[in-house]
Design a protein around this motif. Sequence first.
Motif: not given
Length: 531
Positions: A186-190, A192-193, A196, A223, A254-255, A257
């Motif tokens: 759905q988005d990049i936070s998914e 990140e979760t 983790s 992503h 890390k995502i 950058k």
Amino acid sequence: MPKNTMILILDLNFNMLQGNRLFSSVFQGETVKSELTNIVCSKSNNGKNNKFSFSLFLLNEIKEFTAQLYFEKNKYHLFIKECKTSKSIQDLTFKLKYYDLLTDLPNRHLFYMIFEKLLSKRSHLQHGIISLNLDGFRTVNDHFGHRAGDNLILLVTQKLKSYVSKSEYLFRMAGDNFLILKENVQDISELETLGSNLIDLICTIYPVEQMEMLLTASVGISHYPQHGADVDTLLKKADIALYDSKSRGYNNYKIFKPDMIKSTNAYVTLGADLRQAIENYNFELYYQPKVNASDFRVMGAEVLIRWKHSELGFITPDRFISIAEESGLIIPLGEWIIRETCKQLMEWDKDNHHDLIVSINLSMKQLAHKDFIDMVMGILCETHIDPKRLEFEITETVLMCDVNEVSEKVNRLKDIGINISIDDFGTGYSSLSYLKKLPIQTIKIDKSFIRDICSDDDDKAIVKATINMALSLNIDIIAEGVENIEQVNILRNFGCQYFQGYYFSKPIDKQNFIKYCEYKQQRHGMLAKLG
């Protein structure tokens, strides 16, 4: 119709209209459904009924199916059954090419095949790559052998396979490198979760050669389409994020950058420069004072290394120690630190500073080295330094690597006369029984518990309990990361014996360290006269 039959209804354009429950449970994910649609389209035979077989990659393995296709009332009715027959030579060849022999996971070649097909759809869907690498895995192969390393890889594989969902593909890329392809996020936070959660999943105790070892992982994330539109770019950026994660310490994610590209290039360059720096001794030792809680007199220091890089200036250890660990250069670097520290103690002896005790950080790779004890004894003989003035700091993580060997080495060091300290106490995963089994002289309470001790009741309770426990076991206690007088007063009231932190002094070079010691000594003498 038998219970084990999957049913799918499609329209004239081969769009999926409806599937039974069994079909929906087996054929999941946009990529799988798209592949199946293409197969049905190729076998449709211009609206005529047809029987055929096909293969699909499902749940990290190739599965074989037979199918019957019927055309009725302007709709296609597809009946599918999974085959339980043995694989053909062609299938075996496919598996040898596209699967990892040790773990039976799909390999790099199959990753490229699947992800390129996924990206060729040019849809609006988002996807993610999670690159995972085991921290310090080389130590396992070097110290315990490749068979032990393979067994550890299999244990990690079992954990990862039990965790990944049906919308995620798990691959073993090479060695201790795994990759997860997650489609339709759905988005990049998914992502990140997920990163983790993977860190938490891997971080646990594993049996290695009838012993226990704490294993952690580092993760890098990219992503689609934010970080690239092709497989190579996305994989490269996930690996860059992974390198960045490792360069900042283990056990994190890390995502990607854009600024990581420069830092990763620097990380690789540092690795090439480090070997030459060790050969040329391009380092300098700094000393952070440890003070007595009762009168603030200096009782010793922790040795901290700085790299004098010709272009980048002074580089702190957090930027290069992990490189030294992974490359094996920590062995010659560690020996240099111990030798230079003992030489410095000799110099301070000439100036009548005979009571200073210095502590040096040790890694598992150093402690496990077969010549470590002999090397230490050789340096002590060369410099004629009293072993009681030397202290080695090891972390709880080191204690978990190999209890028997650590115990043997620590006891030998104790017999020599060297003190042993547990660094970053409270942040590892060791049992408190180690404090009873091993000859530990000092516990250092980690700064993460000291930082908020004035405002956090939990930290305050943990620190107080740790101090009481240490004192009851006749173990010295030192608080690191002390930065203000409020922390000092609380720790004093709890019975803490020694302090280390910026409230007293940052790490300083050898000349300023002696000046600091003399200043504290003079100040103590003046206060004694006034008292």
